[in-house]
Design an enzyme around this catalytic site. Structure first.
Site, PDB file in Angstrom:
ATOM      1  N   HIS A  98      -8.573   3.278   3.758  1.00 23.64           N
ATOM      2  CA  HIS A  98      -8.875   3.815   5.089  1.00 23.64           C
ATOM      3  C   HIS A  98     -10.353   3.722   5.485  1.00 23.64           C
ATOM      4  CE1 HIS A  98      -4.977   5.465   4.291  1.00 23.64           C
ATOM      5  NE2 HIS A  98      -4.965   6.247   5.356  1.00 23.64           N
TER       6      HIS A  98
ATOM      7  N   ASP B 107       0.873  -1.185   0.000  1.00 25.82           N
ATOM      8  CA  ASP B 107       0.000   0.000   0.000  1.00 25.82           C
ATOM      9  C   ASP B 107       0.904   1.227   0.000  1.00 25.82           C
ATOM     10  OD1 ASP B 107      -2.348   1.613   0.343  1.00 25.82           O
ATOM     11  OD2 ASP B 107      -1.904   1.764   2.478  1.00 25.82           O
ATOM     12  N   SER B 108       0.276   2.394  -0.216  1.00 17.80           N
ATOM     13  CA  SER B 108       1.022   3.644  -0.135  1.00 17.80           C
ATOM     14  C   SER B 108       1.500   3.917   1.294  1.00 17.80           C
ATOM     15  CB  SER B 108       0.113   4.789  -0.568  1.00 17.80           C
ATOM     16  OG  SER B 108      -1.073   4.766   0.209  1.00 17.80           O
TER      17      SER B 108
ATOM     18  N   GLU C  89      -6.580   9.200   9.574  1.00 19.77           N
ATOM     19  CA  GLU C  89      -5.230   9.001  10.127  1.00 19.77           C
ATOM     20  C   GLU C  89      -5.025   9.791  11.411  1.00 19.77           C
ATOM     21  OE1 GLU C  89      -2.288   9.664   7.100  1.00 19.77           O
ATOM     22  OE2 GLU C  89      -2.825   7.794   6.104  1.00 19.77           O
TER      23      GLU C  89
ATOM     24  N   CYS D 290     -11.317   2.867  -0.847  1.00 24.27           N
ATOM     25  CA  CYS D 290     -10.047   3.366  -0.303  1.00 24.27           C
ATOM     26  C   CYS D 290      -9.704   2.551   0.939  1.00 24.27           C
ATOM     27  CB  CYS D 290     -10.206   4.848   0.055  1.00 24.27           C
ATOM     28  SG  CYS D 290      -8.779   5.541   0.888  1.00 24.27           S
TER      29      CYS D 290
ATOM     30  N   CYS E  62      -3.839  -1.041  -2.024  1.00 21.61           N
ATOM     31  CA  CYS E  62      -4.183   0.363  -2.284  1.00 21.61           C
ATOM     32  C   CYS E  62      -5.101   0.486  -3.503  1.00 21.61           C
ATOM     33  CB  CYS E  62      -2.875   1.105  -2.540  1.00 21.61           C
ATOM     34  SG  CYS E  62      -3.064   2.836  -2.934  1.00 21.61           S
TER      35      CYS E  62
HETATM   36  N1  DGL Z   1      -4.128   3.801  -0.030  1.00 25.77           N
HETATM   37  C1  DGL Z   1      -4.822   4.853  -0.739  1.00 25.77           C
HETATM   38  C2  DGL Z   1      -6.023   4.232  -1.491  1.00 25.77           C
HETATM   39  O1  DGL Z   1      -6.573   3.225  -1.098  1.00 25.77           O
HETATM   40  C3  DGL Z   1      -5.282   5.949   0.194  1.00 25.77           C
HETATM   41  C4  DGL Z   1      -4.148   6.752   0.768  1.00 25.77           C
HETATM   42  C5  DGL Z   1      -3.318   7.455  -0.287  1.00 25.77           C
HETATM   43  O2  DGL Z   1      -3.824   8.361  -0.981  1.00 25.77           O
HETATM   44  O3  DGL Z   1      -2.154   7.077  -0.425  1.00 25.77           O
HETATM   45  O4  DGL Z   1      -6.421   4.763  -2.502  1.00 25.77           O
END
Ligand code: DGL
Length: 266
Positions: free
Chosen positions: A187, A10-11, A153, A185, A73
């Site tokens: 989160h 993930d990011s 977050e 997403c 992600c």
């Molecule tokens: N992980 C990203 C997503 O699911 C969300 C956080 C980011 O923008 O890096 O799109």
């Protein structure tokens, strides 16, 4: 090969919602999680940047012996999946979009399925394109909700601040009379119940983490890649460590974990 780990990336640390869901349905599997905290957030990055980060991270996880890769992600799934498949054709690569698309396109015949996600995912139009290809009778209105990631977050959920922000995004005119809403997403599983409450329980709120976990189980079974016993402990790696990332990771994984730094970009 069966007893090798699953690589999940993930990011940042939000993808731990997907890792958590995978551990729930596949408790015997060892995972290696990589969060690219040095480049967070991906939601605002160009497609080319996300593609090149994703390629490098996938190579890194494969070098660690991973038997399959899960792109946790949504933004990386939207921008990089096709390239990764081309680049690593023999590796099972799972993205978070496809299982969710299959789920809604099979379950709903007609009506409106909303999507809420980062700017990058929304701009790619990956959900409307893929859903309408499977079922042209469905309408797929979308809304980017860039405030939700930093809000979650910072621990703002289940309070009046999160409620105000969620209400404002969910009141989008094109979200009237939805049958379902995709939380596109990493989160957003943390605000699922608040979103359900906004829609008074009348809209199915789909959390892609659990849909992807079920899909991962089915795919590994089909490929004969389910491990027969537990091997090694899970690893949680990030490209840039801070104490605050480690603290926040508990929100997403549901329990405290130890993050280890590997500065793969240096
Ligand atoms: N992980 C990203 C997503 O699911 C969300 C956080 C980011 O923008 O890096 O799109």
């Amino acid at each position: 090969m069966q007893n090798k780990p699953i690589g999940i990336f993930d990011s940042g640390i939000g993808g731990l919602t997907v890792a958590k869901a995978i551990k729930e349905v596949l408790p015997h599997e060892q995972i290696i999680y990589f969060g690219d905290t040095a480049h967070l957030p991906y939601g605002d990055k160009s497609k080319d940047s996300v593609k090149s980060y994703s390629k490098r991270i996938t190579g890194y996880l494969l070098a660690k012996g991973c038997k399959a890769i899960v792109i946790a992600c949504n933004t990386a799934s939207a921008h990089a999946y096709n390239d990764l498949k081309k680049f690593y054709p023999k590796v099972p690569i799972i993205n978070v979009v496809k299982p969710t698309v299959m789920y809604v396109a099979t379950k709903y015949d007609t009506g409106k399925i909303g999507v809420v996600a980062t700017k990058g995912t929304i701009k790619s139009r990956i959900y409307p394109r893929k859903i309408k290809k499977k079922n042209p009778n469905l309408q797929v209105p979308q809304a980017a909700a860039p405030l939700l990631v930093p809000m979650i977050e910072e621990g703002f959920f289940n309070n009046n601040i999160s409620q105000t922000i969620i209400n404002s995004y969910m009141s989008a005119r094109n979200f009237k009379n939805l049958k379902a809403l995709i939380l596109g997403c990493t989160h957003y599983p943390l605000i699922k119940s608040e979103v359900e409450n906004f829609f008074k329980g009348e809209v199915e709120v789909i959390d892609s983490a659990s849909v992807v976990a079920d899909y991962t189980l089915r795919l590994l079974k089909k490929e004969n890649l389910l491990s027969d016993k537990r091997h090694g402990s899970d690893q949680f790696l990030v490209s840039d460590f801070t104490k605050s990332f480690e603290e926040t990771s508990k929100l997403f994984f549901g329990k405290a974990i130890h993050l280890k730094e590997d500065r793969i970009w240096d």
